[in-house]
Design a protein around this motif. Structure first.
Motif, PDB file in Angstrom:
ATOM      1  N   ILE A  11      -5.480   0.449  -1.127  1.00 57.39           N
ATOM      2  CA  ILE A  11      -4.014  -0.281  -1.178  1.00 57.39           C
ATOM      3  C   ILE A  11      -2.827   0.365  -1.962  1.00 57.39           C
ATOM      4  O   ILE A  11      -2.042   0.368  -1.363  1.00 57.39           O
ATOM      5  CB  ILE A  11      -4.565  -1.480  -1.908  1.00 57.39           C
ATOM      6  N   THR A  12      -3.283   0.859  -3.125  1.00 54.92           N
ATOM      7  CA  THR A  12      -2.259   1.520  -3.986  1.00 54.92           C
ATOM      8  C   THR A  12      -1.434   2.555  -3.122  1.00 54.92           C
ATOM      9  O   THR A  12      -0.338   2.468  -3.034  1.00 54.92           O
ATOM     10  CB  THR A  12      -2.874   1.968  -5.051  1.00 54.92           C
ATOM     11  N   PRO A  13      -2.120   3.619  -2.512  1.00 54.75           N
ATOM     12  CA  PRO A  13      -1.331   4.642  -1.879  1.00 54.75           C
ATOM     13  C   PRO A  13      -0.563   4.111  -0.602  1.00 54.75           C
ATOM     14  O   PRO A  13       0.580   4.544  -0.229  1.00 54.75           O
ATOM     15  CB  PRO A  13      -2.369   5.643  -1.460  1.00 54.75           C
ATOM     16  N   PHE A  14      -1.217   3.229   0.209  1.00 56.76           N
ATOM     17  CA  PHE A  14      -0.765   2.544   1.234  1.00 56.76           C
ATOM     18  C   PHE A  14       0.428   1.819   0.855  1.00 56.76           C
ATOM     19  O   PHE A  14       1.519   1.887   1.505  1.00 56.76           O
ATOM     20  CB  PHE A  14      -1.642   1.654   2.027  1.00 56.76           C
ATOM     21  N   ASN A  15       0.713   0.997  -0.111  1.00 53.83           N
ATOM     22  CA  ASN A  15       1.723   0.283  -0.632  1.00 53.83           C
ATOM     23  C   ASN A  15       2.720   1.091  -0.981  1.00 53.83           C
ATOM     24  O   ASN A  15       4.073   0.823  -0.714  1.00 53.83           O
ATOM     25  CB  ASN A  15       1.200  -0.758  -1.570  1.00 53.83           C
ATOM     26  N   GLU A  16       2.604   2.195  -1.740  1.00 51.00           N
ATOM     27  CA  GLU A  16       3.525   3.200  -2.195  1.00 51.00           C
ATOM     28  C   GLU A  16       4.082   3.932  -0.943  1.00 51.00           C
ATOM     29  O   GLU A  16       5.383   3.975  -0.642  1.00 51.00           O
ATOM     30  CB  GLU A  16       3.030   4.420  -3.011  1.00 51.00           C
ATOM     31  N   LEU A  17       3.486   4.144   0.132  1.00 52.11           N
ATOM     32  CA  LEU A  17       3.780   4.685   1.358  1.00 52.11           C
ATOM     33  C   LEU A  17       4.703   3.655   2.100  1.00 52.11           C
ATOM     34  O   LEU A  17       5.827   3.978   2.546  1.00 52.11           O
ATOM     35  CB  LEU A  17       2.923   5.173   2.121  1.00 52.11           C
ATOM     36  N   LEU A  18       4.447   2.397   2.254  1.00 48.85           N
ATOM     37  CA  LEU A  18       4.820   1.432   2.840  1.00 48.85           C
ATOM     38  C   LEU A  18       6.411   1.362   2.172  1.00 48.85           C
ATOM     39  O   LEU A  18       7.353   0.836   2.697  1.00 48.85           O
ATOM     40  CB  LEU A  18       3.996   0.040   2.985  1.00 48.85           C
ATOM     41  N   GLU A  19       6.329   1.087   0.803  1.00 52.79           N
ATOM     42  CA  GLU A  19       7.489   0.596   0.193  1.00 52.79           C
ATOM     43  C   GLU A  19       8.630   1.813   0.293  1.00 52.79           C
ATOM     44  O   GLU A  19       9.757   1.726   0.271  1.00 52.79           O
ATOM     45  CB  GLU A  19       7.372   0.340  -1.310  1.00 52.79           C
ATOM     46  N   SER A  20       8.168   2.980   0.538  1.00 51.31           N
ATOM     47  CA  SER A  20       9.048   4.250   0.486  1.00 51.31           C
ATOM     48  C   SER A  20       9.516   4.475   1.839  1.00 51.31           C
ATOM     49  O   SER A  20      10.501   5.260   2.152  1.00 51.31           O
ATOM     50  CB  SER A  20       8.232   5.458   0.052  1.00 51.31           C
ATOM     51  N   GLY A  21       9.064   3.458   2.867  1.00 48.48           N
ATOM     52  CA  GLY A  21       9.509   3.664   4.118  1.00 48.48           C
ATOM     53  C   GLY A  21       8.753   4.867   4.897  1.00 48.48           C
ATOM     54  O   GLY A  21       9.443   5.041   6.144  1.00 48.48           O
ATOM     55  N   ASP A  22       7.742   5.519   4.267  1.00 47.15           N
ATOM     56  CA  ASP A  22       7.045   6.378   5.055  1.00 47.15           C
ATOM     57  C   ASP A  22       6.023   5.791   5.913  1.00 47.15           C
ATOM     58  O   ASP A  22       5.004   5.691   5.496  1.00 47.15           O
ATOM     59  CB  ASP A  22       6.662   7.423   4.010  1.00 47.15           C
ATOM     60  N   PHE A  23       6.569   5.038   7.135  1.00 44.81           N
ATOM     61  CA  PHE A  23       5.548   4.573   8.107  1.00 44.81           C
ATOM     62  C   PHE A  23       4.488   5.309   8.406  1.00 44.81           C
ATOM     63  O   PHE A  23       3.342   4.858   8.685  1.00 44.81           O
ATOM     64  CB  PHE A  23       6.312   3.662   8.979  1.00 44.81           C
ATOM     65  N   GLU A  24       5.023   6.466   8.972  1.00 43.22           N
ATOM     66  CA  GLU A  24       3.994   7.644   9.674  1.00 43.22           C
ATOM     67  C   GLU A  24       2.954   7.962   8.514  1.00 43.22           C
ATOM     68  O   GLU A  24       1.643   7.967   8.878  1.00 43.22           O
ATOM     69  CB  GLU A  24       4.685   8.732   9.947  1.00 43.22           C
ATOM     70  N   GLY A  25       3.251   8.295   7.354  1.00 40.12           N
ATOM     71  CA  GLY A  25       2.566   8.412   6.214  1.00 40.12           C
ATOM     72  C   GLY A  25       1.396   7.320   5.820  1.00 40.12           C
ATOM     73  O   GLY A  25       0.179   7.340   5.851  1.00 40.12           O
ATOM     74  N   ALA A  26       1.998   6.114   6.026  1.00 41.16           N
ATOM     75  CA  ALA A  26       1.086   4.956   5.842  1.00 41.16           C
ATOM     76  C   ALA A  26       0.121   4.822   7.005  1.00 41.16           C
ATOM     77  O   ALA A  26      -0.990   4.263   6.567  1.00 41.16           O
ATOM     78  CB  ALA A  26       1.995   3.691   5.495  1.00 41.16           C
ATOM     79  N   GLU A  27       0.460   4.992   8.130  1.00 42.05           N
ATOM     80  CA  GLU A  27      -0.431   4.892   9.231  1.00 42.05           C
ATOM     81  C   GLU A  27      -1.398   6.014   9.098  1.00 42.05           C
ATOM     82  O   GLU A  27      -2.449   5.743   9.419  1.00 42.05           O
ATOM     83  CB  GLU A  27       0.442   5.200  10.605  1.00 42.05           C
ATOM     84  N   SER A  32      -7.120   7.508   8.209  1.00 43.97           N
ATOM     85  CA  SER A  32      -8.200   8.353   7.682  1.00 43.97           C
ATOM     86  C   SER A  32      -9.099   7.195   6.724  1.00 43.97           C
ATOM     87  O   SER A  32     -10.296   7.649   6.544  1.00 43.97           O
ATOM     88  CB  SER A  32      -7.543   9.235   6.626  1.00 43.97           C
ATOM     89  N   SER A  33      -8.616   6.054   6.465  1.00 44.37           N
ATOM     90  CA  SER A  33      -9.381   5.182   5.616  1.00 44.37           C
ATOM     91  C   SER A  33     -10.369   4.115   6.390  1.00 44.37           C
ATOM     92  O   SER A  33     -11.290   3.901   6.085  1.00 44.37           O
ATOM     93  CB  SER A  33      -8.481   3.856   4.876  1.00 44.37           C
ATOM     94  N   GLY A  49      -1.769  -4.269  10.241  1.00 40.00           N
ATOM     95  CA  GLY A  49      -0.932  -5.351  10.865  1.00 40.00           C
ATOM     96  C   GLY A  49       0.138  -5.377  10.010  1.00 40.00           C
ATOM     97  O   GLY A  49       1.462  -5.526  10.725  1.00 40.00           O
ATOM     98  N   ARG A  50       0.147  -5.494   8.974  1.00 39.86           N
ATOM     99  CA  ARG A  50       1.362  -5.470   7.887  1.00 39.86           C
ATOM    100  C   ARG A  50       2.196  -4.327   8.166  1.00 39.86           C
ATOM    101  O   ARG A  50       3.680  -4.771   8.140  1.00 39.86           O
ATOM    102  CB  ARG A  50       0.922  -5.347   6.411  1.00 39.86           C
ATOM    103  N   LEU A  51       1.750  -3.199   8.357  1.00 38.10           N
ATOM    104  CA  LEU A  51       2.606  -2.025   8.468  1.00 38.10           C
ATOM    105  C   LEU A  51       3.370  -2.102   9.882  1.00 38.10           C
ATOM    106  O   LEU A  51       4.482  -1.726   9.775  1.00 38.10           O
ATOM    107  CB  LEU A  51       1.727  -0.523   8.719  1.00 38.10           C
ATOM    108  N   TYR A  52       2.730  -2.584  10.814  1.00 33.19           N
ATOM    109  CA  TYR A  52       3.274  -2.546  12.233  1.00 33.19           C
ATOM    110  C   TYR A  52       4.581  -3.772  12.267  1.00 33.19           C
ATOM    111  O   TYR A  52       5.623  -3.539  12.923  1.00 33.19           O
ATOM    112  CB  TYR A  52       2.493  -2.678  13.257  1.00 33.19           C
ATOM    113  N   VAL A  53       4.099  -4.837  11.321  1.00 32.89           N
ATOM    114  CA  VAL A  53       5.263  -5.761  11.258  1.00 32.89           C
ATOM    115  C   VAL A  53       6.419  -5.291  10.669  1.00 32.89           C
ATOM    116  O   VAL A  53       7.578  -5.423  11.319  1.00 32.89           O
ATOM    117  CB  VAL A  53       4.591  -7.142  10.636  1.00 32.89           C
ATOM    118  N   ARG A  54       6.435  -4.248   9.674  1.00 28.07           N
ATOM    119  CA  ARG A  54       7.507  -3.727   8.987  1.00 28.07           C
ATOM    120  C   ARG A  54       8.163  -2.852   9.684  1.00 28.07           C
ATOM    121  O   ARG A  54       9.341  -2.606   9.661  1.00 28.07           O
ATOM    122  CB  ARG A  54       6.755  -3.135   7.512  1.00 28.07           C
TER     123      ARG A  54
END
Length: 100
Positions: A11-27, A32-33, A49-54
């Protein structure tokens, strides 16, 4: 492997990527997870699901949220199931609002 550490590692790295707008990185992080945290499949699909909504990829969001709901239901994880259902409802409202 401690589940709490696994969740934090997911969750921590995912949220950091999501909040920075790095959707490809979050994906990529979530992809990999999937193999790294097999016991957290429902949670990972929820995060997809959260990522794709955003990211405004609502069809993909609905698909992953549906998978998350099925996995949470099968595991009797009522808390996660409730959270997934709320996100699904929110995504559905966005999707309906975007139709002409």
């Amino acid at each position: 492997m401690d589940v709490e550490i696994s969740i934090e590692g997911l969750i921590t790295p995912f949220n950091e990527l999501l909040e920075s707008g790095d959707f490809e990185g979050a994906e990529a992080h979530l992809a990999s997870s999937l193999g790294q945290y097999p016991s957290l499949q429902a949670l990972i699909h929820f995060q997809f699901g959260r990522l794709y909504v955003r990211w405004n990829k609502l069809s993909s969001a609905m698909s992953h949220l549906g998978t998350a709901a099925e996995l949470a239901h099968a595991a009797n994880d009522h808390v996660l199931l409730s959270i997934v259902q709320l996100e699904f409802k929110s995504a559905r409202q966005i999707q309906v609002g975007q139709k002409p």
